[in-house]
Write a protein that holds these residues in place. Structure first.
Motif, PDB file in Angstrom:
ATOM      1  N   LYS A   2       0.831  -1.195   0.000  1.00  7.18           N
ATOM      2  CA  LYS A   2       0.000   0.000   0.000  1.00  7.18           C
ATOM      3  C   LYS A   2       0.872   1.255   0.000  1.00  7.18           C
ATOM      4  O   LYS A   2       0.559   2.233  -0.679  1.00  7.18           O
ATOM      5  N   ASP A   3       1.986   1.225   0.756  1.00  4.76           N
ATOM      6  CA  ASP A   3       2.909   2.361   0.799  1.00  4.76           C
ATOM      7  C   ASP A   3       3.555   2.601  -0.563  1.00  4.76           C
ATOM      8  O   ASP A   3       3.766   3.740  -0.956  1.00  4.76           O
ATOM      9  N   LEU A   4       3.878   1.528  -1.260  1.00  5.19           N
ATOM     10  CA  LEU A   4       4.482   1.641  -2.585  1.00  5.19           C
ATOM     11  C   LEU A   4       3.518   2.289  -3.567  1.00  5.19           C
ATOM     12  O   LEU A   4       3.911   3.154  -4.353  1.00  5.19           O
ATOM     13  N   GLY A   6       1.103   4.336  -2.803  1.00  4.89           N
ATOM     14  CA  GLY A   6       0.989   5.733  -2.402  1.00  4.89           C
ATOM     15  C   GLY A   6       2.177   6.537  -2.883  1.00  4.89           C
ATOM     16  O   GLY A   6       2.031   7.670  -3.344  1.00  4.89           O
ATOM     17  N   LEU A   7       3.368   5.948  -2.796  1.00  2.31           N
ATOM     18  CA  LEU A   7       4.587   6.604  -3.255  1.00  2.31           C
ATOM     19  C   LEU A   7       4.547   6.810  -4.765  1.00  2.31           C
ATOM     20  O   LEU A   7       4.925   7.880  -5.259  1.00  2.31           O
ATOM     21  N   SER A   9       1.883   7.098  -6.579  1.00  8.15           N
ATOM     22  CA  SER A   9       0.879   8.128  -6.827  1.00  8.15           C
ATOM     23  C   SER A   9       1.468   9.517  -6.584  1.00  8.15           C
ATOM     24  O   SER A   9       1.245  10.434  -7.369  1.00  8.15           O
ATOM     25  N   LYS A  10       2.221   9.660  -5.498  1.00  8.78           N
ATOM     26  CA  LYS A  10       2.874  10.940  -5.190  1.00  8.78           C
ATOM     27  C   LYS A  10       3.889  11.302  -6.274  1.00  8.78           C
ATOM     28  O   LYS A  10       4.015  12.468  -6.643  1.00  8.78           O
TER      29      LYS A  10
END
Length: 107
Positions: A2-4, A6-7, A9-10
C-alpha cells in the motif's frame, strides 16, 4: 504494498506539478534595475534576456564601462528575482513531500 502505491501516486503527482511549473516558467518575467533605475532589464523565467531600457542620461557621460556595469547589475537583479520566485514556487509545490534538505529539483 500500500505504501508503494501511495509513493507511486505521489511521484506521478509531482511529475505533473513539475511539468506545470516548467510551463509557468516560460511565461514568468522579472524586471531588474541598476543605477537607481537608469538601466532596466526584463528576463524570462528561463533566464532569457527579453528587453533592456537605458535612460539617455547615461550616454551623456560617454563612459561605456559604467553602462556595462549597470547592465550587468540589472541582469543580476532580475536573475535574483526569477530565482526567488522559482524557489518559492518549488517550496509550495513540494510541501509535504519527504525531500531531503538542500536537494535541488531539476529546474
Amino acid at each position: 504494498m500500500k505504501d508503494l502505491m501511495g509513493l507511486m501516486s505521489k511521484a506521478k503527482e509531482m511529475q505533473q506539478k513539475m511539468a506545470d511549473m516548467q510551463t509557468e516558467m516560460e511565461t514568468l518575467t522579472a524586471e531588474g534595475s541598476a543605477g537607481g533605475g537608469v538601466v532596466t532589464v526584463t528576463m524570462s523565467g528561463k533566464g532569457q534576456l527579453n528587453a533592456i531600457k537605458i535612460d539617455p542620461s547615461v550616454f551623456a557621460d560617454h563612459d561605456a564601462e559604467v553602462l556595462e556595469d549597470l547592465i550587468i547589475a540589472a541582469h543580476a537583479d532580475a536573475k535574483g528575482k526569477v530565482e526567488a520566485i522559482m524557489a518559492e514556487k518549488t517550496k509550495e509545490m513540494t510541501a509535504g513531500l519527504p525531500i531531503p534538505p538542500g536537494m535541488k529539483l531539476p529546474f
